[in-house]
Design an enzyme around this catalytic site. Sequence first.
Site, PDB file in Angstrom:
ATOM      1  N   SER A  46     -13.632 -11.692  44.522  1.00 18.61           N
ATOM      2  CA  SER A  46     -14.145 -10.795  43.522  1.00 18.61           C
ATOM      3  C   SER A  46     -15.646 -10.826  44.005  1.00 18.61           C
ATOM      4  O   SER A  46     -16.365  -9.965  43.489  1.00 18.61           O
ATOM      5  CB  SER A  46     -13.953 -11.442  42.099  1.00 18.61           C
ATOM      6  OG  SER A  46     -14.631 -12.526  42.133  1.00 18.61           O
ATOM      7  N   HIS A  47     -16.287 -11.486  44.852  1.00 18.00           N
ATOM      8  CA  HIS A  47     -17.679 -11.178  45.435  1.00 18.00           C
ATOM      9  C   HIS A  47     -17.540 -10.938  47.190  1.00 18.00           C
ATOM     10  O   HIS A  47     -18.372 -10.746  47.580  1.00 18.00           O
ATOM     11  CB  HIS A  47     -18.236 -12.557  45.292  1.00 18.00           C
ATOM     12  CG  HIS A  47     -18.648 -12.559  43.739  1.00 18.00           C
ATOM     13  ND1 HIS A  47     -17.581 -13.023  42.985  1.00 18.00           N
ATOM     14  CD2 HIS A  47     -19.555 -12.280  43.178  1.00 18.00           C
ATOM     15  CE1 HIS A  47     -17.927 -13.091  41.771  1.00 18.00           C
ATOM     16  NE2 HIS A  47     -19.186 -12.419  41.577  1.00 18.00           N
ATOM     17  N   PHE A 120     -25.550  -9.704  42.635  1.00 16.07           N
ATOM     18  CA  PHE A 120     -23.919  -9.832  41.972  1.00 16.07           C
ATOM     19  C   PHE A 120     -23.161 -10.511  42.836  1.00 16.07           C
ATOM     20  O   PHE A 120     -22.011 -10.265  42.829  1.00 16.07           O
ATOM     21  CB  PHE A 120     -23.495  -8.811  41.176  1.00 16.07           C
ATOM     22  CG  PHE A 120     -22.969  -7.084  41.885  1.00 16.07           C
ATOM     23  CD1 PHE A 120     -23.135  -7.164  43.230  1.00 16.07           C
ATOM     24  CD2 PHE A 120     -22.658  -6.159  40.924  1.00 16.07           C
ATOM     25  CE1 PHE A 120     -22.480  -5.868  43.865  1.00 16.07           C
ATOM     26  CE2 PHE A 120     -22.042  -5.135  41.543  1.00 16.07           C
ATOM     27  CZ  PHE A 120     -22.086  -4.830  42.848  1.00 16.07           C
ATOM     28  N   GLU A 187     -13.845 -11.302  38.031  1.00 18.25           N
ATOM     29  CA  GLU A 187     -12.185 -11.447  38.080  1.00 18.25           C
ATOM     30  C   GLU A 187     -11.427 -10.844  37.150  1.00 18.25           C
ATOM     31  O   GLU A 187     -10.457 -10.553  37.417  1.00 18.25           O
ATOM     32  CB  GLU A 187     -12.141 -13.213  37.618  1.00 18.25           C
ATOM     33  CG  GLU A 187     -13.016 -14.130  38.837  1.00 18.25           C
ATOM     34  CD  GLU A 187     -12.263 -14.280  40.164  1.00 18.25           C
ATOM     35  OE1 GLU A 187     -11.110 -14.058  40.238  1.00 18.25           O
ATOM     36  OE2 GLU A 187     -12.774 -15.119  40.906  1.00 18.25           O
ATOM     37  N   LEU A 303     -11.936 -32.030  44.763  1.00 19.07           N
ATOM     38  CA  LEU A 303     -13.516 -31.800  44.377  1.00 19.07           C
ATOM     39  C   LEU A 303     -13.757 -30.240  44.462  1.00 19.07           C
ATOM     40  O   LEU A 303     -13.056 -29.657  45.346  1.00 19.07           O
ATOM     41  CB  LEU A 303     -14.142 -32.354  45.587  1.00 19.07           C
ATOM     42  CG  LEU A 303     -14.215 -34.025  45.757  1.00 19.07           C
ATOM     43  CD1 LEU A 303     -14.707 -34.417  46.868  1.00 19.07           C
ATOM     44  CD2 LEU A 303     -14.789 -34.547  44.394  1.00 19.07           C
TER      45      LEU A 303
HETATM   46  P1  NDP Z   1     -13.792 -20.589  39.191  1.00 18.72           P
HETATM   47  O1  NDP Z   1     -13.613 -20.687  37.776  1.00 18.72           O
HETATM   48  O2  NDP Z   1     -12.787 -19.804  39.936  1.00 18.72           O
HETATM   49  O3  NDP Z   1     -14.315 -21.697  39.702  1.00 18.72           O
HETATM   50  C1  NDP Z   1     -15.366 -22.476  39.267  1.00 18.72           C
HETATM   51  C2  NDP Z   1     -15.595 -23.718  40.168  1.00 18.72           C
HETATM   52  O4  NDP Z   1     -14.462 -24.655  39.760  1.00 18.72           O
HETATM   53  C3  NDP Z   1     -15.548 -23.413  41.867  1.00 18.72           C
HETATM   54  O5  NDP Z   1     -16.684 -24.245  42.134  1.00 18.72           O
HETATM   55  C4  NDP Z   1     -14.093 -24.074  41.931  1.00 18.72           C
HETATM   56  O6  NDP Z   1     -14.113 -24.720  43.179  1.00 18.72           O
HETATM   57  C5  NDP Z   1     -14.050 -25.044  40.795  1.00 18.72           C
HETATM   58  N1  NDP Z   1     -12.561 -25.359  40.663  1.00 18.72           N
HETATM   59  C6  NDP Z   1     -11.680 -24.626  40.123  1.00 18.72           C
HETATM   60  N2  NDP Z   1     -10.524 -25.322  39.987  1.00 18.72           N
HETATM   61  C7  NDP Z   1     -10.591 -26.461  40.298  1.00 18.72           C
HETATM   62  C8  NDP Z   1     -10.144 -27.817  40.146  1.00 18.72           C
HETATM   63  N3  NDP Z   1      -8.691 -27.784  39.795  1.00 18.72           N
HETATM   64  N4  NDP Z   1     -10.694 -28.828  40.526  1.00 18.72           N
HETATM   65  C9  NDP Z   1     -11.743 -28.957  40.946  1.00 18.72           C
HETATM   66  N5  NDP Z   1     -12.588 -27.987  40.898  1.00 18.72           N
HETATM   67  C10 NDP Z   1     -12.032 -26.783  40.657  1.00 18.72           C
HETATM   68  O7  NDP Z   1     -15.198 -19.335  39.265  1.00 18.72           O
HETATM   69  P2  NDP Z   1     -15.796 -18.367  38.450  1.00 18.72           P
HETATM   70  O8  NDP Z   1     -14.521 -17.491  37.957  1.00 18.72           O
HETATM   71  O9  NDP Z   1     -16.425 -19.003  36.806  1.00 18.72           O
HETATM   72  O10 NDP Z   1     -16.839 -17.666  39.141  1.00 18.72           O
HETATM   73  C11 NDP Z   1     -16.540 -17.007  40.286  1.00 18.72           C
HETATM   74  C12 NDP Z   1     -17.897 -16.585  40.896  1.00 18.72           C
HETATM   75  O11 NDP Z   1     -18.521 -15.520  40.366  1.00 18.72           O
HETATM   76  C13 NDP Z   1     -18.834 -17.887  41.192  1.00 18.72           C
HETATM   77  O12 NDP Z   1     -19.014 -17.741  42.681  1.00 18.72           O
HETATM   78  C14 NDP Z   1     -19.958 -17.106  40.697  1.00 18.72           C
HETATM   79  O13 NDP Z   1     -21.133 -17.397  41.385  1.00 18.72           O
HETATM   80  C15 NDP Z   1     -20.044 -15.375  40.660  1.00 18.72           C
HETATM   81  N6  NDP Z   1     -20.607 -14.938  39.688  1.00 18.72           N
HETATM   82  C16 NDP Z   1     -21.544 -14.058  39.990  1.00 18.72           C
HETATM   83  C17 NDP Z   1     -22.492 -13.396  39.133  1.00 18.72           C
HETATM   84  C18 NDP Z   1     -23.770 -12.747  39.487  1.00 18.72           C
HETATM   85  O14 NDP Z   1     -24.173 -12.027  38.636  1.00 18.72           O
HETATM   86  N7  NDP Z   1     -24.296 -12.930  40.923  1.00 18.72           N
HETATM   87  C19 NDP Z   1     -22.144 -13.337  37.620  1.00 18.72           C
HETATM   88  C20 NDP Z   1     -20.788 -14.150  37.478  1.00 18.72           C
HETATM   89  C21 NDP Z   1     -20.286 -14.812  38.326  1.00 18.72           C
HETATM   90  P3  NDP Z   1     -13.299 -23.644  44.632  1.00 18.72           P
HETATM   91  O15 NDP Z   1     -14.143 -22.618  44.769  1.00 18.72           O
HETATM   92  O16 NDP Z   1     -13.105 -24.845  45.520  1.00 18.72           O
HETATM   93  O17 NDP Z   1     -11.854 -23.333  43.886  1.00 18.72           O
END
Ligand code: NDP
Length: 332
Positions: A46-47, A120, A187, A303
């Site tokens: 998504s990014h 973003f 997402e 992790l």
């Molecule tokens: P996710 O819910 O997909 O993941 C959030 C975090 O949780 C990640 O670090 C992920 O690690 C970790 N995680 C997920 N599943 C597990 C698990 N089972 N056990 C341990 N850790 C876990 O992310 P979001 O959908 O909330 O956000 C996605 C992206 O959107 C982010 O990168 C955020 O910076 C970006 N964003 C940017 C914005 C902007 O304005 N610039 C605005 C909003 C969001 P892993 O990656 O290893 O799965």
Amino acid sequence: MDTIPLELEKVYDLAYKALTKHGCDDLNADCVSTTVTHAERDGSVSHGLFRIPGYVASLKSKKVNAVSRPTNNYLTQNAIRVDGDYGFAPVAIKVGLPELIKTTSKHGVGVLTITNTHHFAALWHETEALAENNLIGIACTAYKPSVAPAGAKKPLFGTNPISFAWPRKNNTPVVYDMATSTMAMGEVQVAARDGHKVPFGTGLNKDGEKTDDPNQIANGGVLLTFGDYKGSAIAMMIELLAAGLVGDLFSFEAKKEDNNDGGPARGGEFIMALSPELIAGKNWNEHANKFFDQMTSLDGVRLPGQRRHKNRIDTGPRNINSGLVDKIQSLL
Ligand code: NDP
């Protein structure tokens, strides 16, 4: 969903060509294309290329400065402000981060406030870069309102992401990066595009009722914060750090300023770095590793950051949505 395999160099080329076609010089196109390519590499779809049409829209409307030259200003010995010159955030980050690393490695604590940028992208790029330099990184940014504070049915917060990275010697850092909404809007948009439902309660429809339809949330509805009032408090903190402290726009102000071209709104970013070597002492890495060993010894635990780091090992092509590739090619 139809996909097309693209090597990472092709991903970079596609992004770079789209950006330069619409006015970016090499520095600006390279910074954004690198961020986009790293997102595709790590499976942060998504990014990745998904954001290129939005980046291009903001170049076409002239909202974003395609030839930005961000500058660093020391506010104190530990606090640096980067003026982003109204360009894309990855450019300001590239200019500001080396100074933050330098000052934090010397004084133990450092703050980088980024102003006048359009952001973003995912935030793990910047926190992970700090961790690769043996520093702890914390970053957050606000965005246009799409999330209701706890108790409300109308948006006030952005999806307000926060990222934290902990360095590990001879190992990948432990990094989390998450929106403080139940889901990032990117997402939700990807789910809407691909015809998937989202978990019930991710957001409300335009009538204020909980829904699992991403279209209803993205079009006239509202997202909710994770963890009800607890996530709401963190989203509020991010508004205060990334706008109040940085001295840039709160989400509600960014909405008023924005021309709704589909590209990133103007705003700031708060980045903080800490040196475990200077603050905890020489044994910091071994001590934290004992904690991670305890954590990962529990069944079912992984992790945060691990999924991305595993994806990164694969140097092969990535499967990109064909419609998206067509759309970007039509912009060239
Ligand atoms: P996710 O819910 O997909 O993941 C959030 C975090 O949780 C990640 O670090 C992920 O690690 C970790 N995680 C997920 N599943 C597990 C698990 N089972 N056990 C341990 N850790 C876990 O992310 P979001 O959908 O909330 O956000 C996605 C992206 O959107 C982010 O990168 C955020 O910076 C970006 N964003 C940017 C914005 C902007 O304005 N610039 C605005 C909003 C969001 P892993 O990656 O290893 O799965």
